[in-house]
Design an enzyme around this catalytic site. Structure first.
Site, short mmCIF file in Angstrom:
data_model
loop_
_atom_site.label_atom_id
_atom_site.label_comp_id
_atom_site.label_asym_id
_atom_site.label_seq_id
_atom_site.Cartn_x
_atom_site.Cartn_y
_atom_site.Cartn_z
N GLU A 99 0.82 -1.22 0.00
CA GLU A 99 0.00 0.00 0.00
C GLU A 99 0.86 1.27 0.00
OE1 GLU A 99 -4.09 -1.44 2.09
OE2 GLU A 99 -2.53 -0.78 3.47
N ASP A 119 -8.46 -8.71 4.61
CA ASP A 119 -8.11 -7.56 5.47
C ASP A 119 -9.11 -7.37 6.60
OD1 ASP A 119 -6.92 -5.35 6.49
OD2 ASP A 119 -7.48 -4.00 4.87
N GLU A 140 -12.27 -1.67 12.53
CA GLU A 140 -12.29 -0.93 11.26
C GLU A 140 -13.46 -1.36 10.37
OE1 GLU A 140 -8.63 -1.43 9.14
OE2 GLU A 140 -9.34 -0.37 7.34
#
Lengths: 699, 699
Positions: free
Chosen positions: A298, A371, A399
Site C-alpha cells: 500500500e 483484510d 475498522e
C-alpha cells in the site's frame, strides 16, 4: 409531590450514593475495578489475605506487590499490609523460585503452609511471572473463584503478546475510534503521563508484554534522536509492568533521516546505518524490542524498490538488532496491483521465502488473506512456512465491524481462526500451533473509557487472554470479563455473555453474510457501498469481491476460478472445492452461485441471503431488548451509553441491510419475495451518502 | 526498613487516603470542586443552608436548584434537601420576582426573613438569573466569603458572553491543544454525552450564555439536515444551563449545499435560501442563536467575491434570522494581500461601514489589530464605530503563548485591553465601553482536564468572569479561581496568584518583548522563527513585522511609516508619535529604532532587549521555584503535572530566548555585551528545527 421535587429527590439519592462525576462509572477502570466483594464472600477471602509478603526485587516485582495491595485493598474493603516476613495465618506470598518449571513468564498459585502458617503462594521463575500471578490471583477474587485449595500452573502459549498501535506522530490514530493517541508526543520526554501506567497495568493484567507505539504506515521521524528520547520516557513507564517497546520502522529511513542515497538492504552503508541506529536505540532503551515493518505494501517503501526480497530486507534489520536481542516483525500484508486474486498475493510472495528469514525475524500474518473482514477463512500461510516464525495479527479496533459503536465481541472470531485446522505442517495442526507471536491492532486511545465504548474493552481483554492461552474459549473469556467489568450476579452475567457471544455473528449477518466481504464505503470504511466500482485499482472495489450480476453472486476461488483455494492444504481444498461441502459461512468467499441455487435450508440463495440480513438486524434488536432488562442492575452512566450505542447500531444495521438488499436487487434484477420488507429508500439514496468526517481515516 | 517496603508503605498511605485513579485529582471538576469546607466554617455555612427552597419552573430553574443541591451537599458534607416551602431557620430560597431590577439575566442575593424565618434569598427576574445567582452563592462558599448579611445585586455588563469553538467536523480543533472536539459528531444525534452537561455547567457558573460549535473556517455540511439534527441534541443538552447555540456559517453554503449557482447576497434566490435555512434551524432549535461568519478572510468566501460589501453580506443573513430573534456575528479579522500595513486593514475595511449594519449584526473585532499576539495595542475599531454593535474577540486557547503547556494567565491581557482608553466616541471611553458582546476562542477539548493543563482552566474562568463584568480586576479573578481550584489556604493562594499575575508578562518577555510581534514558526506557530522571510505573502513573514537590520529593529507605524497610528484617536496619536512618550511595551510596534538608542533605563535598546529575554526566562525559573514550595500543599497528581509542564516551559523559554538572540545578533551584526550568555546553539541550528507534528494546525 410535584414532578420537579421528585426529580430532585432522585438526584439527592444519587448524591447519597456518592456519585460525583469524578467517581462516576465512566469505564476508566476497565476490568480492574476492585470494588468490595459482597458478604459473606469478602470475609472468606479476607481470611486468606491477611498480609502480602514480598521481598525486594526488580521494579516488576514491586509492581506485583503494589497491584496486589491495590486490588486486595479494594476487593476486601480494607488495606492489606505488605511485609517482608509472614506473621499471620493466611498470607499471600510472592516468591521467586530459581529452578522453576514455569518458564520465563509463567507462575504457580498454590495453597500451602509456610513457616507453619497457612499461606497462598504465588511463585515464579521470574519477576514477570510474579506479576502475572498476582493479576491471576486478583482475577480469581474478582470472578469469585475459590482461593483454597489452589494448585495451578500457567505459562503463556506464545512468547510475544503485543499490541500494534497505528498511531501517527500527530496523535491521529489510523483506524482509531477512541480519541487520540495515548502518547503525548509534544510534551514528551519531560511529561510522564500517569495514564500510561494505567495502560501498562491493563496490559499486564492480561499478559500483554510488548507494544508497538507507532503506525505501520510509518514516519521515519520517530527514529531521530529527539523522538527516541520521547520513546525512552514511555519505555521507562512501561518497563515496570513487563512491557517492552517496539517501533514501526520506515524502510526508507536511511534516505529520509540518514541522508543516504539509497535504502537498498544490501548496501553496506545502509546496513551500517541501521546497525548504528539500533545501537543508539539500545543505549536509550536497553530492553528495546525491535522493529515492526510494513514494506512494499500500500505504497510503503521496501526492499523490492531495490530488487531485493522481503527476506533481504527483514534480515538486514534483524542483523542490526541481533546483538541486542531485538526482533523484526515483518508484515505479510502485501498485494501488488496485479490481475491475480488479491487474497492470493501474501501467500505467493512469502511462502517461497520460507526458511530464508533470520532467526530473529517473525513474519506477521493477518488472520485472513484479505483484510480484517467480519469473517474470512484463515490465512493460507499459517502452517505453510514451517521454517519461519509466524505471528498472527488480529485487529482489536473494529475498522470493518462498526467502529467502536457497534457491540461486536471478537473473541469468537479469534477463537475461530486459532482453532482452524491447517492440516500443515502436521495432519492435526491448527492455526494456534503454527504461531509464536500474537499481535493485536490496538483499539485504545484517549477516550475516557479507553476503547470508545464499554464493550470494546472486552476485545482488548480477550486479545490478551487468548494470546496468553491460544486454546482458551471465547465464551469463558467473555464470562470472566463480564464478571470483572459488570459484576458477578448470575442473571446479569448470563444476559451479557449471551449478547456478546451472538454479537459478532450479528455483524457478519447484517454486513457480509454467507462469505461475502469487502463491501464497505471507500476510504473511511463506514457503512455499506457494495456498488462501488470506480476506484483506481480493481481490487479496491467491492464489485471485485462480490461479483454480483444477473447470473449470481460470489467469487469463484476454486480451480475453475482464481484457485486461491489451491493455497490451502489438500483436505481443505477437497472440502471447499465442492459447494455441497463448503460451510455456509464461507460459501460466497469460494463460490460464485446462481441466485436460485437451493441451499441446505431448502430456500434459494436469494432468499437465504435476505434472511441473513434480517437475522442480523433482529439480533441487534434482541441485544437492545436484553440490555433493557438490565436497566436496574447496571449503573446509570454505563447503562445509558450502551443503550444509546445499541440504538446507533440498530440504525446502522438497518442501513447496511437496506442498502445491501437494494444493491442485490439491482444486480440480480429480482423482486423481493413476499413478506420481505423493502428497503427504506431507493438504491440511489444510499449511493449518494457521503461521510467526509468519519473517524480514523488514513492520512 | 528496606527501600522497597518503604515505597510500598507510601502506597498504602495513598490507598488509605482513598485515592483510586477514578477519584484522582485529574482536573475534571474544574473550579466546581465542592469539597467539604473545613471546620468551623462548615458549621457556620450549614446554619444558613438547612434547606433549598425551589418552586417549579423551567428546566433552567431546575438546574439552579440541582446545582445548589450538588454544591452545598459537597461543601457542607451532607445532603441539603430541596423543598417547596421553608420549614427551618436558615434556608436558601430561589425566587422569581416579576418586576425585577436585575434585568433579563441579573440576580440579587439578600439575607432576610421569610415567613418569620431567617433565609438567604436568591432572586431574579428570570430563571437564568436564578441560575447565575445560585452559582454566585456557591462561589461565595467556595471562596469562604460570608453569607450573612448579604445584600448584593449583579447584572452582566454585556448581553452576549460566548465561546467560539474552532472545531472541525472531524473533531480536529484548529488551534486546539486539549484533545479533540467535545462534540461527538459520529454518534450524534442519538448519543447524549453526559460530559456536555458538565461543559454547560462550567460555562453557566461563570455566566457564559452562548457557544459557537464549529470553526470559523467553516464547512457548509453543518447546515445540512443530518447535521442540524446533531446540533439539536447538543442544543437540548445546553439549554437547561442557559446556553444558546450558534453556528459558524460558510458564506458559500447556498452554492455548496444549496445547489445555487451563486452566493451573491443581493441575489433573491440566495436570500430565499438563507431564509429557508434559518426557518429550518429554528424548527429544530427554537432558541438558536444565529451565525458567526468569517468572510473574505484568509481564503474564506464572502460577499466581496460578488462585489458586495461586508454590510451587504451580514445584513442578508441578519434579515433571515431577524424574524426568529437571531443575530449575526460578523468578524472584522480581514486582511487582503495588499502592500499596506496588515494591521491597518481591518479598520480600513470596516470603519467606513459604520451605521450600515442591521440592528441584529454585531461586528466581532479581535483585541488587537494583528492576531492574538502575546501583546498588541487595542484594535483601533473600538470606539470608531459608534453606529455599530461591536464584539470583543479574545483567544482563550494560547495559539501564540505556548499552547496549553506554558503557564500564562490571560486575565491581565484582557484587563489591559478592556481598560484601554479609546478616547472615542467620548473622551473618557475605554474599550470596555464600546462593546456589547464578548467572544472567546475556546480552549476546551476532550482532555480529561478540559483545557490541556490545569492552569489554562483559569483562562476559561477569567473569560467568563470578565465577560460578565468587564470592569473586573484580573487579580481578583485569579484570587477567586485559585481558591476554588487549589484551596483557600492564604499562603498557597498568594503563591499561586503571584505566579499567575506574572506569567503573561514572562511570555511577552521571552517571546516578543518591547512591542515585537509575529515572530513564531510558520503554520503551526510553535516556537521562534524570526528569520522566516520566504512565505508567499509578505505579511505572513516575521521579517515583515520586526524589520530588523544593521540599522535597528521595529516597525515604524507613525506618520513617517505606515501611519497605522493614524487610525487611533488624536490623544493616542500624539502620545505614540513620539518615542519618548510611547510606553515601552509598545515601543517596537510603533517605532523602528537604532540598536544603540538609549532607553529610559540608560541601557541601549540592544542591551534592553537582551535583558527582557533573560527576564522572561528568569520569570519561568521563579515560577518553578514557587511551585516547588507548594509540593506538600497540592495533591500529587496535579502537582506533578504542573511541575512537568513548567519544566517544558523553561526549556521552551530558553529556546525562544536563544533563537531570538541569535537572530538579532545576526541581523544587527553585534556582539553580545559582556556577561550576556551566548545562545546554546548557532542560529542555523534553530533555523533547521522542524515541527511537522505540532498540534492544532489548520487543515
Amino acid at each position: 409531590m410535584t414532578r420537579f421535587a421528585l426529580a430532585l429527590l432522585i438526584l439527592v439519592t444519587g448524591f447519597l450514593g456518592g456519585e460525583g462525576r469524578a467517581s462516576a462509572e465512566d469505564g476508566y477502570r476497565l476490568w480492574l475495578r476492585y470494588d468490595p466483594v459482597e458478604q459473606p464472600a469478602r470475609d472468606q477471602y479476607r481470611r486468606l489475605a491477611c498480609q502480602i509478603v514480598a521481598t525486594s526485587g526488580s521494579e516488576i516485582a514491586r509492581s506485583a506487590a503494589v497491584e496486589l495491595q491495590r486490588g486486595l485493598g479494594g476487593l476486601l474493603g480494607a488495606p492489606v499490609p505488605v511485609v517482608e516476613r509472614t506473621s499471620c495465618d493466611g498470607a499471600i506470598l510472592l516468591r521467586r523460585e530459581p529452578a522453576s518449571d514455569t518458564g520465563p513468564e509463567g507462575y504457580k498459585l498454590r495453597s500451602g503452609t509456610v513457616d507453619g502458617r497457612r499461606a497462598t503462594v504465588i511463585s515464579a521463575g521470574s519477576d514477570r511471572g510474579l506479576l502475572y500471578g498476582a493479576f491471576a490471583l486478583l482475577r480469581r477474587v474478582q470472578t469469585r473463584q475459590s482461593l483454597e485449595p489452589l494448585n495451578l500452573r500457567e505459562r503463556p502459549g506464545v512468547a510475544l503478546r503485543m499490541l500494534n498501535h497505528w498511531d501517527n506522530l500527530d496523535r491521529h490514530v489510523e483506524r482509531g475510534y477512541a480519541g487520540q493517541s495515548l502518547w503525548d508526543w509534544p510534551r514528551l520526554p519531560l511529561w510522564r503521563d500517569p495514564r500510561i501506567v494505567d495502560y501498562a497495568r491493563a496490559n499486564a493484567s492480561v499478559g500483554i508484554n510488548a507494544t508497538v507505539l507507532n503506525n505501520v504506515n510509518s514516519n521515519a521521524t520517530i527514529l531521530t534522536p529527539d523522538w527516541i528520547a520521547k520513546v525512552r520516557t514511555l519505555a521507562d513507564q512501561l518497563r515496570p509492568w513487563g512491557i517492552r517497546v517496539f517501533l514501526s520502522a520506515r524502510f526508507s529511513a536511511p534516505v529520509e533521516i540518514g541522508g543516504l542515497p539509497t535504502a537498498d538492504p544490501l548496501d553496506p552503508a545502509v546496513r551500517r546505518w541501521w546497525r548504528n541506529k539500533s545501537d543508539e536505540l539500545y543505549v536509550a532503551i536497553p530492553d528495546f524490542g525491535g522493529f515492526l515493518v510494513k514494506a512494499n505494501s500500500e505504497g510503503q517503501p521496501g526492499p523490492q524498490d531495490y530488487g531485493r526480497s522481503h527476506a533481504d530486507g527483514a534480515n538486514m534489520l534483524a542483523e542490526a538488532l541481533a546483538p541486542h536481542g531485538g526482533q523484526v516483525l515483518w508484515r505479510a500484508f502485501v498485494y501488488a496491483p496485479s490481475a491475480d486474486d488479491r487474497v492470493k498475493q501474501g501467500y505467493a510472495e512469502f511462502q517461497p521465502l520460507d526458511g530464508r528469514f533470520a532467526a530473529n525475524v517473525i513474519v506477521q500474518v493477518k488472520n485472513g488473506p484479505l483484510d480484517f473482514q467480519p469473517r474470512e477463512p484463515f490465512h493460507p500461510l499459517f502452517g505453510a512456512m514451517p521454517g519461519t516464525q509466524l505471528a498472527l495479527e488480529v485487529q482489536l479496533t473494529k475498522e470493518y465491524l462498526g467502529f467502536a459503536t457497534h457491540l461486536a465481541y471478537l473473541g469468537p472470531m479469534w477463537e475461530e481462526v486459532l482453532q482452524s485446522r491447517t492440516y500443515r505442517p502436521r495432519q492435526g495442526s491448527r492455526v494456534r500451533d503454527t504461531v509464536t507471536v500474537m499481535a493485536g491492532v490496538a483499539n485504545s486511545g484517549t477516550d475516557r473509557n479507553w476503547t470508545g465504548s464499554h464493550f470494546d474493552q472486552a476485545n482488548w481483554f480477550a486479545f490478551g487472554r487468548l494470546a496468553w492461552k491460544p486454546d482458551s474459549s471465547a465464551a469463558a473469556i467473555a464470562d470472566e470479563w463480564t464478571k470483572m467489568t459488570w459484576g458477578n450476579e448470575p442473571g446479569k452475567v448470563a444476559t451479557i455473555t449471551r449478547m456478546m457471544m451472538q454479537s459478532r455473528g450479528a455483524v457478519v449477518d447484517y454486513m457480509t453474510p454467507l462469505g461475502l466481504a469487502h463491501l464497505m464505503g471507500s476510504g473511511h470504511h463506514h457503512g455499506p457501498a457494495p456498488w462501488v466500482a470506480d476506484l483506481e485499482r480493481a481490487d479496491w472495489n467491492p464489485v471485485y469481491y462480490h461479483r454480483a450480476g444477473r447470473d449470481g453472486i460470489g467469487f469463484d476461488r476454486t480451480a475453475s476460478g482464481s484457485n486461491a483455494l489451491g493455497q490451502y492444504a489438500p483436505p481443505i481444498q477437497r472440502r471447499f472445492a465442492q459447494v455441497s461441502t463448503t460451510p455456509e459461512p464461507y460459501l460466497l468467499w469460494f463460490h460464485h452461485l446462481a441466485w436460485d441455487r437451493r441451499m441446505r435450508s431448502g430456500r434459494t440463495l436469494w432468499e437465504e441471503l435476505l434472511g441473513r440480513y434480517d437475522r442480523g438486524v433482529e439480533s441487534v434488536i434482541a441485544m437492545r431488548s436484553s440490555w433493557a432488562t438490565l436497566r436496574s442492575e447496571i449503573d446509570e452512566e454505563r447503562y445509558a451509553q450502551v443503550a444509546a450505542f445499541l440504538a446507533v447500531q440498530e440504525d446502522e444495521a438497518r442501513w447496511w441491510r437496506d442498502a445491501s438488499v437494494a444493491n442485490w436487487q439491482d444486480a440480480s434484477r429480482r423482486p423481493l419475495p413476499r413478506g420481505v420488507r423493502a428497503p427504506a429508500h431507493p438504491l440511489s439514496y444510499y449511493q449518494k451518502l457521503r461521510f467526509p468526517f468519519a473517524p480514523g481515516q488514513a492520512r
